[in-house]
Design an enzyme around this catalytic site. Structure first.
Site, short mmCIF file in Angstrom:
data_model
loop_
_atom_site.label_atom_id
_atom_site.label_comp_id
_atom_site.label_asym_id
_atom_site.label_seq_id
_atom_site.Cartn_x
_atom_site.Cartn_y
_atom_site.Cartn_z
N HIS A 288 0.76 -1.30 0.06
CA HIS A 288 0.05 0.06 0.11
C HIS A 288 0.83 1.35 -0.08
O HIS A 288 0.66 2.04 0.76
CB HIS A 288 -0.81 -0.04 1.31
CG HIS A 288 -2.29 0.45 1.02
ND1 HIS A 288 -3.05 -0.60 0.29
CD2 HIS A 288 -3.03 1.55 1.34
CE1 HIS A 288 -4.42 0.26 0.17
NE2 HIS A 288 -4.24 1.51 0.74
N GLY A 295 -5.40 0.37 -5.18
CA GLY A 295 -6.05 -0.58 -5.75
C GLY A 295 -5.97 -0.58 -7.40
O GLY A 295 -5.83 -1.30 -8.17
N ARG A 299 -4.12 -3.16 -9.95
CA ARG A 299 -4.85 -3.99 -10.85
C ARG A 299 -4.30 -3.50 -12.47
O ARG A 299 -4.22 -4.42 -13.24
CB ARG A 299 -6.16 -3.48 -11.14
CG ARG A 299 -7.33 -4.00 -9.87
CD ARG A 299 -8.76 -4.04 -9.96
NE ARG A 299 -9.01 -2.40 -9.76
CZ ARG A 299 -9.14 -1.82 -8.50
NH1 ARG A 299 -9.07 -2.64 -7.23
NH2 ARG A 299 -9.64 -0.74 -8.13
N TYR A 324 -13.84 -10.01 -4.18
CA TYR A 324 -12.66 -9.59 -4.48
C TYR A 324 -11.90 -9.04 -3.07
O TYR A 324 -10.75 -9.73 -2.67
CB TYR A 324 -12.53 -8.38 -5.36
CG TYR A 324 -11.37 -7.82 -5.65
CD1 TYR A 324 -10.31 -8.28 -5.88
CD2 TYR A 324 -11.41 -6.25 -5.71
CE1 TYR A 324 -8.91 -7.44 -6.09
CE2 TYR A 324 -10.13 -5.40 -5.89
CZ TYR A 324 -9.11 -5.88 -6.15
OH TYR A 324 -8.08 -5.36 -6.29
#
Length: 389
Positions: A288, A295, A299, A324
């Site tokens: 993070h 996110g 991805r 998810y």
């Protein structure tokens, strides 16, 4: 200063109350476990499953319940994959659990064989996809649709409320839509720019994936919304629900280790492309590294890896965001394979939809089929059709 009521500190009363509550829940979970086992002996398997699930809701960390439920799934539902998952969870909670160790040792090779067969099945779909000529107009249209869908769904997972028509309009015109959040519209522009960067610059470039590549992706993802933080590692602690990512001072070391692993053939040569991309995605979002946009950047990184192996960008639908997230949590708890299987299913679906949409139809007008996402209690979505005259 501690407030005292009736001679007892409030903190002590609250702590004792919570401890008693947890103890009662654990006791009730054990009772439910014994009830489920009795139901099995009476061949009442449907009721037994519900009672097992109730027991796990009461005490998710009870390794005995996890093992017994795993065995129930294995022997009465022939569900090796989920059975092995529960054995793994039991070992995460109690690494010395001998029953769980024995059961996992026996089932793991069988589950790995099932997973590899599924990867082989997806690889065959990929071969079928590559038999379609690039000049096929239906395929070109399907890829264009997929581009809009990727941006729509990836933003939607993070809470963006723009619908698919609005997302497409912003991408194509770069014009604002009145009455809609400006920040959400900027998120569309940012992800569009980042996806272009991945497609046009990074996919076909030889060499390693670097920290600068990740920073450049993030600089585009967040550039319109927060240009100060875009492309910058966070300088404060963040919290993601109950999960606490690494402290910001440790980010350079975590990222360095991550990129060494990602670019190391010794560490990754035995992984299927879907496994590598999924694990990389998980490792990245675990670190993070940014204040926002982790996110979406993660991805994109996952899809960059898949595209380097010849796969099209994979779409995770916003209606699947809770599934998810639950798989990400399971990975945090020690089992990443549910997340890998989920991404594999998304890969299969993406390939299958591209193949289906590339087929010649008898419709005289060209319809642009855009899978907008309305979660009506089902896993998948209803379709909206925009007719192009």
């Amino acid at each position: 200063m501690t407030l005292v009521v009736g001679g007892n500190p409030i903190e002590d009363v609250g702590t004792r109350h919570l401890a008693n509550l947890l103890r009662n829940l654990r006791h009730e979970a054990v009772i439910a476990l014994h009830s489920a086992l009795n139901l099995i002996t009476s061949n009442k398997f449907k009721k037994a499953r519900k009672v097992f699930e109730h027991a796990l809701n009461l005490d998710p960390s009870n390794s005995e319940i996890l093992v017994e439920y795993g065995q129930f799934l294995e022997y009465h539902h022939n569900d090796l994959i989920n059975a092995e998952h529960y054995y793994t969870r039991a070992l995460v909670k109690q690494p010395t659990n001998l029953r769980a160790l024995e059961l996992k040792k026996r089932t793991l090779p069988l589950v790995e064989e099932i997973d590899q067969k599924y990867f082989y099945f997806i690889d065959n779909i990929l071969k079928e996809f590559y038999r379609i000529p690039d000049t096929n107009p239906y395929l070109r249209r399907a890829k264009r649709n997929a581009y809009y869908l990727h941006i729509y769904h990836s933003n939607g997972i993070e809470g963006n409320t723009l619908n698919l028509r609005e997302t497409q309009y912003i991408i194509e015109t770069h014009l604002a839509i009145g009455g809609k959040s400006l920040i959400e519209q900027q998120e569309v522009l940012g992800l569009d720019l980042a996806l272009q960067y991945v497609n046009c610059t990074l996919v076909n470039r030889l060499g390693l994936i670097t920290l600068e590549d990740i920073l450049e992706i993030h600089r585009r993802v967040l550039g319109f919304v927060n240009p100060i933080e875009a492309g910058q590692l966070r300088k404060q602690q963040v919290y993601v629900g109950s999960f606490i990512p690494p402290i910001y001072n440790d980010l350079p070391e975590y990222l360095d280790d991550f990129l060494k692993w990602l670019n190391s053939l010794d560490d990754t040569r035995d992984l299927h492309a879907i496994e590598l991309a999924t694990i990389a995605h998980y490792k990245f979002v675990y670190i993070h590294p940014f204040i926002d946009g982790n996110g979406r950047t993660g991805r994109l990184l996952m899809n960059l890896i898949l595209m380097k192996f010849g796969y099209p960008p994979v779409i995770i639908k916003k209606s699947e965001r809770f599934i998810y997230y639950s798989h990400l949590k399971q990975a945090n708890d020690g089992d990443i394979r549910p997340l890998i299987r989920f991404i594999a299913k998304c890969t299969e679906r993406t390939l299958t939809e591209l193949i289906q949409q590339s087929q010649t139809t008898k419709i005289t007008r060209q319809d642009l089929r855009l899978n907008d996402d309305y979660d009506n209690g089902r896993n998948f979505i209803e379709e909206r059709v925009i007719i192009i005259e």
